[in-house]
Write a protein that holds these residues in place. Structure first.
Motif, PDB file in Angstrom:
ATOM      1  N   PHE A  22      13.932  18.229  -5.220  1.00 46.40           N
ATOM      2  CA  PHE A  22      14.727  17.424  -4.286  1.00 46.40           C
ATOM      3  C   PHE A  22      14.180  17.598  -2.869  1.00 46.40           C
ATOM      4  N   TYR A  23      13.894  18.832  -2.490  1.00 49.21           N
ATOM      5  CA  TYR A  23      13.329  19.112  -1.167  1.00 49.21           C
ATOM      6  C   TYR A  23      11.843  18.721  -1.102  1.00 49.21           C
ATOM      7  N   ASN A  24      11.082  19.134  -2.098  1.00 45.96           N
ATOM      8  CA  ASN A  24       9.628  18.922  -2.041  1.00 45.96           C
ATOM      9  C   ASN A  24       9.272  17.439  -2.045  1.00 45.96           C
ATOM     10  N   ILE A  25       9.971  16.665  -2.871  1.00 45.22           N
ATOM     11  CA  ILE A  25       9.719  15.218  -2.898  1.00 45.22           C
ATOM     12  C   ILE A  25      10.066  14.614  -1.538  1.00 45.22           C
ATOM     13  N   SER A  26      11.199  15.033  -0.973  1.00 47.63           N
ATOM     14  CA  SER A  26      11.610  14.511   0.330  1.00 47.63           C
ATOM     15  C   SER A  26      10.571  14.836   1.402  1.00 47.63           C
ATOM     16  N   LEU A  27      10.038  16.050   1.347  1.00 48.35           N
ATOM     17  CA  LEU A  27       9.030  16.469   2.319  1.00 48.35           C
ATOM     18  C   LEU A  27       7.758  15.634   2.181  1.00 48.35           C
ATOM     19  N   ASP A  28       7.293  15.471   0.956  1.00 46.86           N
ATOM     20  CA  ASP A  28       6.059  14.712   0.742  1.00 46.86           C
ATOM     21  C   ASP A  28       6.218  13.249   1.147  1.00 46.86           C
ATOM     22  N   VAL A  29       7.386  12.681   0.852  1.00 42.88           N
ATOM     23  CA  VAL A  29       7.619  11.280   1.231  1.00 42.88           C
ATOM     24  C   VAL A  29       7.705  11.154   2.746  1.00 42.88           C
ATOM     25  N   ALA A  30       8.310  12.130   3.413  1.00 45.78           N
ATOM     26  CA  ALA A  30       8.369  12.096   4.876  1.00 45.78           C
ATOM     27  C   ALA A  30       6.959  12.066   5.466  1.00 45.78           C
ATOM     28  N   LYS A  31       6.076  12.871   4.887  1.00 44.68           N
ATOM     29  CA  LYS A  31       4.691  12.880   5.366  1.00 44.68           C
ATOM     30  C   LYS A  31       4.030  11.515   5.155  1.00 44.68           C
ATOM     31  N   LEU A  32       4.302  10.906   4.006  1.00 48.67           N
ATOM     32  CA  LEU A  32       3.712   9.591   3.711  1.00 48.67           C
ATOM     33  C   LEU A  32       4.253   8.526   4.659  1.00 48.67           C
ATOM     34  N   VAL A  33       5.546   8.541   4.914  1.00 47.76           N
ATOM     35  CA  VAL A  33       6.149   7.582   5.840  1.00 47.76           C
ATOM     36  C   VAL A  33       5.553   7.760   7.235  1.00 47.76           C
ATOM     37  N   ASP A  93       0.828  -1.206   0.000  1.00 46.74           N
ATOM     38  CA  ASP A  93       0.000   0.000   0.000  1.00 46.74           C
ATOM     39  C   ASP A  93       0.864   1.260   0.000  1.00 46.74           C
ATOM     40  N   TYR A  94       1.930   1.220   0.784  1.00 44.15           N
ATOM     41  CA  TYR A  94       2.844   2.367   0.846  1.00 44.15           C
ATOM     42  C   TYR A  94       3.463   2.649  -0.520  1.00 44.15           C
ATOM     43  N   ILE A  95       3.923   1.613  -1.181  1.00 42.00           N
ATOM     44  CA  ILE A  95       4.557   1.807  -2.497  1.00 42.00           C
ATOM     45  C   ILE A  95       3.541   2.268  -3.533  1.00 42.00           C
ATOM     46  N   ASP A  96       2.314   1.766  -3.447  1.00 39.58           N
ATOM     47  CA  ASP A  96       1.263   2.239  -4.363  1.00 39.58           C
ATOM     48  C   ASP A  96       1.035   3.737  -4.192  1.00 39.58           C
ATOM     49  N   GLU A  97       0.909   4.183  -2.953  1.00 42.63           N
ATOM     50  CA  GLU A  97       0.707   5.613  -2.690  1.00 42.63           C
ATOM     51  C   GLU A  97       1.922   6.424  -3.133  1.00 42.63           C
ATOM     52  N   PHE A  98       3.091   5.868  -2.852  1.00 46.02           N
ATOM     53  CA  PHE A  98       4.327   6.553  -3.242  1.00 46.02           C
ATOM     54  C   PHE A  98       4.379   6.747  -4.756  1.00 46.02           C
ATOM     55  N   ASP A  99       4.097   5.699  -5.499  1.00 45.74           N
ATOM     56  CA  ASP A  99       4.176   5.795  -6.962  1.00 45.74           C
ATOM     57  C   ASP A  99       3.178   6.809  -7.515  1.00 45.74           C
ATOM     58  N   LYS A 100       1.993   6.852  -6.926  1.00 38.30           N
ATOM     59  CA  LYS A 100       1.000   7.847  -7.371  1.00 38.30           C
ATOM     60  C   LYS A 100       1.481   9.264  -7.060  1.00 38.30           C
ATOM     61  N   MET A 101       2.102   9.420  -5.897  1.00 44.10           N
ATOM     62  CA  MET A 101       2.647  10.720  -5.532  1.00 44.10           C
ATOM     63  C   MET A 101       3.730  11.151  -6.528  1.00 44.10           C
ATOM     64  N   MET A 102       4.552  10.210  -6.947  1.00 38.08           N
ATOM     65  CA  MET A 102       5.642  10.532  -7.875  1.00 38.08           C
ATOM     66  C   MET A 102       5.124  10.927  -9.261  1.00 38.08           C
ATOM     67  N   GLU A 103       3.958  10.415  -9.605  1.00 39.79           N
ATOM     68  CA  GLU A 103       3.364  10.798 -10.887  1.00 39.79           C
ATOM     69  C   GLU A 103       3.084  12.298 -10.928  1.00 39.79           C
ATOM     70  N   VAL A 104       2.752  12.878  -9.790  1.00 40.02           N
ATOM     71  CA  VAL A 104       2.496  14.323  -9.705  1.00 40.02           C
ATOM     72  C   VAL A 104       3.752  15.103 -10.083  1.00 40.02           C
ATOM     73  N   TYR A 105       4.902  14.542  -9.769  1.00 37.83           N
ATOM     74  CA  TYR A 105       6.178  15.191 -10.096  1.00 37.83           C
ATOM     75  C   TYR A 105       6.724  14.751 -11.463  1.00 37.83           C
ATOM     76  N   GLY A 106       5.923  13.986 -12.189  1.00 36.03           N
ATOM     77  CA  GLY A 106       6.392  13.489 -13.484  1.00 36.03           C
ATOM     78  C   GLY A 106       7.531  12.501 -13.346  1.00 36.03           C
TER      79      GLY A 106
END
Length: 982
Positions: free
Chosen positions: A467-478, A423-436
């Motif tokens: 680099f910062y924004n992706i790290s921030l969003d992933v921290a929130k997801l974790v 589930d975590y990886i599914d959410e992560f991959d969808k989040m990454m799509e936002v960043y292309g």
């Protein structure tokens, strides 16, 4: 935290005189230590190489007095910027390398922090024990760094993390006092708190903080789930809370739990006592399950963890595609079926292969029943090492993504509960799509930790922001999954800014109180874990920087230019492996243990000075010349470096450019023109040989050219190979009808120095039924390449391509005897010739063979059979030429030498012999050359019995073996010729 400039030099000079080891503050040394394996760059004040604990004590007191800092460093393979800072980098990798004490019965060992993990396990193996955490960097990662980061590795699902293994740590505290931390009883814990010292203050503080019920609740509520065994976010106060001091029936209190993973921010460690595990069952298999989606592989990992697997590791398509372009690792793709989106490598062990395979079969059945995967090849015990090598190379291989965008380490260390992983990886991959983004996924699926990497161009300001924004969003997801932002790579400076979010502000303030109680003056690795700078500052590249382009004679356009080839190095440090680990890269480092002499060190030097260059000739920097001086141009990095950093080509180009301004030394000119000089000497070979060997004239010549007096110069043959061929070939006996024709490339060394080997090769091949053709052509240009005389090398390359491009094809190959000469066609020629000849050079590349390859292929085709050779028993030890190992394979040489029925071949596990063309002849390089030979090669040759033959395809290697051992090594064709009985 730096000294004020007016006081800088005198203070450092004074400190250097007080140390038993070294303190360096020149621009080259500081450049070498300004980076690690992370994306950060910060120029240190100086670099210390302490030899004793007293040195470390003096460094601590100096830092305290002068308000600077100490950054501890071992192999420098950390990914979060732990080893980068503006204070004094303290490199313990060179001198703190001893295994101090071993207790087999109690299963522990005491070591210094610079002991390499694999080196330790080689020591322990005969005793049936090992240190179980195994990182992908295990052949160069050091125990000190593993403790600092709390490293885990592939088998943590069985054995746990480094923190679980640390029994005692001998340390210096920030006031210079020396303290040993280990398990202590409740009584001793409270007694320690009564001490009037910094050590006593540490025990008092931890008792006050962790008996506080509000602090306990904050830790329990906000730390990652306990089911996640890879938890490195901040300081491990949760592990201390589990001790018997604060929890009923907990383990004995041990501050080592806190220090493990503290990244050198609390104390300076000088000795480490660790527990050991019995060796695993001897036979292992790997199920390489293939999947069409990442999600399938994640769900398959959850299935795999219900089985007795010892490792569950992921590689995705991006990683697998990178292996296709690697000379070394493409050989290990034999088990890949189709084009999987992801592959899960699941290891099982057993006392027998059948036992291990039975476990694997059960997993395969469950995966099929769940509809997960499309192929499940099982890799047997003989091949698992190469399969794991493919997985271990993941980090370095990512540098092979073409262009400036790279897979960046910033979110690569997240860990969640295995039940949450899919589930975590599914959410992560969808989040990454936002960043292309199509990020990289690899590594420890079974532990709930996937090394996820976005692909970013950190030269661009917009990507630095991502680099910062992706790290921030992933921290929130974790945080949502109550996971750990750092599983094993540590917080450093890349993840530390997010610690307050991950564990809460109260826990973060607890971390700060701990840090400044242990280290009031902030001298130990400041800016890591607490009070860090923004994570997108102090990067290797300035925002929107333009990569300088250098005009070069060789063509580096395939990587975007000369500088980008150096930039491919991502700092993974594969070039720091020791000789016992096998392979060739990097021989000078293996001898000196100096960072300057690694491929990484040289690449960093080139990157630094070429990026910041303001000179008319960008290569006119003596620091680069110094860094490249001990490069033997062995080409080990061409294949063994996962990033394929080709330092030999860069050195050749650098010398060419540098010598434009600074002139070409007489010795370099002489070696580059060795073919012409040998041609002149061959007019009167007897006189020439007398002059070369005579102590008066030979000694004068060596002195004039700077050749080591202990070296014996190669003799000139009585007749050149060309002349002999013209006179004798037509009358040689041969088998009819002819099996195949080929053209022999008469290299400059075989023509004038090793003529007898050339004659033997021609006799052998004609007798076996092959037509050996020869045309007039030019020398290979190898000597000119090695000395940076690229215009001369280019002239020879272009002439040879013109001659052979219409003569050579798959049916009529070009075959050479000396590997370094003939492999120029395969390696440098396509990048050396003019544009009009590139296609011709590329065509030749695929039809040019070392004679070992030619014979090996003919044996494989059944054209050459064992019954043509003797049946007598013969043992052979084989040393391979560096260029052959890098650009071809020793397998062909093994095949041809093993052809006679009772010939057995043992490959000496040596890297470079140390001669490396002219390198070992040069007076200032002689001692290092012999030291390299002594690492593996010379002892293996000396320990051979008199009846064992020594085989070496390379002319330099044969001379080095003769000079170093007094034994004669033979070319493989000489051995086959002696064995023929037709």
């Amino acid at each position: 935290m730096t000294l004020t400039k007016p006081n800088l030099l005198p203070l450092l000079q004074n400190l250097s005189t007080q140390l038993e080891g070294e303190l360096k503050y020149d621009s080259l040394t500081k450049t070498l230590y300004a980076t690690d394996a992370s994306v950060y760059r910060e120029m240190p004040l100086a670099v210390a190489f302490p030899k004793s604990e007293l040195d470390i004590n003096k460094l601590i007191l100096f830092a305290k007095e002068h308000k600077t800092s100490l950054i501890p460093r071992t192999a420098g393979t950390s990914l979060a910027g732990q080893c980068v800072g503006n204070g004094i980098v303290v490199d313990v990798a060179k001198h703190f390398t001893k295994i101090l004490e071993f207790n087999k019965e109690e299963r522990w060992v005491r070591v210094q922090p610079g002991v390499v993990r694999d080196e330790l396990n080689r020591y322990l193996n005969p005793h049936g024990l090992f240190f179980s955490p195994i990182t992908s960097t295990a052949n160069r990662a050091m125990i000190g760094g593993m403790v600092g980061n709390n490293s885990s590795g592939t088998t943590s699902i069985v054995y746990g993390t480094t923190r679980d293994k640390v029994l005692e740590l001998k340390t210096f505290l920030s006031d210079g006092s020396q303290v040993v931390f280990g398990k202590i009883s409740k009584e001793d814990f409270h007694a320690k708190g009564e001490m009037d010292s910094l050590e006593g203050n540490l025990y008092r503080q931890v008792n006050e903080e962790l008996t506080n019920l509000e602090n306990q609740k904050n830790i329990i509520d906000h730390f990652p789930k306990k089911s996640i065994h890879r938890r490195n976010t901040g300081y491990a106060v949760d592990s201390l809370l589990d001790s018997g001091i604060f929890t009923k029936e907990g383990e004995a209190f041990n501050f080592c739990k806190l220090l493990s993973g503290s990244e050198g921010t609390l104390a300076f460690t000088t000795e480490i006592k660790i527990s050991l595990d019995p060796l695993p069952d001897p036979l292992e298999i790997v199920v390489a399950a293939h999947f069409e989606t990442i999600n399938q592989s994640m769900r398959a990992a959850q299935v795999a963890m219900k089985h007795p697997a010892t490792a569950v590791e992921l590689m995705d398509k991006i990683i697998l595609d990178c292996t296709k372009e690697s000379i070394e690792y493409s050989k290990n793709r034999y088990f890949v079926e189709g084009d999987p989106m992801a592959m899960l490598m699941v290891e099982f062990t057993g006392k027998t292969e059948a036992e291990a395979r039975a476990k694997g079969d059960k997993l395969i059945a469950d995966l099929k029943a769940a509809g997960l995967g499309y192929a499940y090849p099982v890799i047997g015990p003989d091949l698992t090492k190469s399969a794991w090598a493919l997985r271990s190379a993941g980090l370095g291989l990512l540098a092979n993504i073409p262009g400036d965008p790279k897979a960046v380490a910033c979110i690569e260390d997240t860990a969640v509960d295995i039940d949450d992983l899919a589930d975590y990886i599914d959410e992560f991959d969808k989040m990454m799509e936002v960043y292309g983004q199509k990020p990289v996924h690899y590594a420890h699926a079974g532990a709930g930790e996937i090394h996820l990497r976005p692909i970013l161009d950190l030269k661009k300001k917009s990507d630095q922001e991502d680099f910062y924004n992706i790290s921030l969003d992933v921290a929130k997801l974790v945080k949502k999954y109550k996971g750990s932002l750092s599983g094993e790579h540590g917080d450093g400076r890349v993840r530390a800014p997010f610690i307050p979010m991950m564990v809460g502000e109260d826990n973060y303030q607890l971390f700060r109180r701990i840090k400044y109680n242990w280290d009031p003056d902030n001298i130990f690795n400041p800016g890591k874990i607490v009070d860090t700078a923004p994570m997108n500052t102090s990067l290797r590249y300035e925002p929107d920087m333009v990569t300088p382009m250098q005009d070069t004679l060789m063509d580096f356009s395939h990587v975007g230019g000369f500088l980008r080839l150096a930039e491919k190095c991502n700092g993974s440090g594969d070039c720091r492996k020791l000789p016992e680990s096998g392979g060739t890269m990097c021989p000078s480092f293996q001898a000196t243990r100096n960072e300057r002499d690694t491929t990484r060190g040289r690449a960093n030097t080139l990157r630094e000075f070429l990026t910041l260059d303001k000179k008319e000739n960008a290569f006119d920097h003596p620091e680069i010349k110094e860094a490249l001086d001990l490069c033997l141009s062995c080409k080990g990095c061409t294949s063994e470096c996962p990033s394929n950093v080709d330092m030999a080509s860069m050195k050749a180009e650098f010398l060419y450019q540098y010598q434009k301004i600074n002139g070409t030394p007489l010795r370099s000119k002489a070696f580059a023109h060795i073919n012409e000089l040998n041609g002149l000497a061959s007019i009167f070979p007897g006189l020439a040989n007398f002059s070369l060997s005579n102590s008066l004239t030979g000694g004068l010549m060596k002195s004039l050219l700077g050749v080591a007096p202990n070296r014996k110069l190669p003799e000139i043959s009585k007749v050149s190979l060309r002349k002999w061929y013209k006179k004798h070939y037509s009358s040689l006996p041969g088998k009819t009808p002819t099996i195949k024709s080929f053209y022999m490339f008469v290299d400059e060394f075989t023509n004038h120095n090793d003529t007898q080997i050339g004659i033997t090769a021609i006799k052998l091949l004609k007798k076996l039924g092959y037509e050996v053709k020869m045309v007039d052509h030019q020398e290979s240009g190898r000597s000119a390449l090695s000395k940076g005389l690229l215009e001369k090398a280019k002239k020879h390359a272009e002439a040879n391509v013109k001659i052979f491009q219409d003569l050579i094809d798959g049916d009529t190959p070009l075959v050479g005897i000396e590997p370094s000469a003939i492999l120029s066609f395969r390696d440098e020629y396509p990048r050396l010739v003019g544009k009009d000849l590139v296609e011709g050079a590329k065509k030749l590349k695929f039809h040019t063979l070392i004679i070992d390859e030619f014979l090996g292929r003919e044996i494989a085709s059944g054209n050459i059979k064992a019954d043509s050779f003797t049946e007598k028993v013969q043992k052979i030890k084989l040393h391979g030429h560096c260029h052959q190992k890098a650009l071809s394979s020793l397998t062909w040489t093994q095949k041809l030498l093993s052809l006679p029925k009772n010939y057995s071949v043992e490959v000496i596990p040596s890297g470079c012999c140390g001669m490396a063309g002219s390198f070992g002849y040069e007076a200032e390089h002689y001692d290092l050359s012999m030291q390299i030979g002594e690492m593996i090669l010379f002892p293996a040759v000396r320990n051979s019995d008199e009846s064992t033959m020594i085989a070496a395809p390379g002319t330099s290697c044969r001379h080095q073996i003769a000079d170093g051992t007094g034994k004669k090594a033979k070319h493989p064709v000489e051995i086959l010729w002696e064995a023929i009985n037709l």
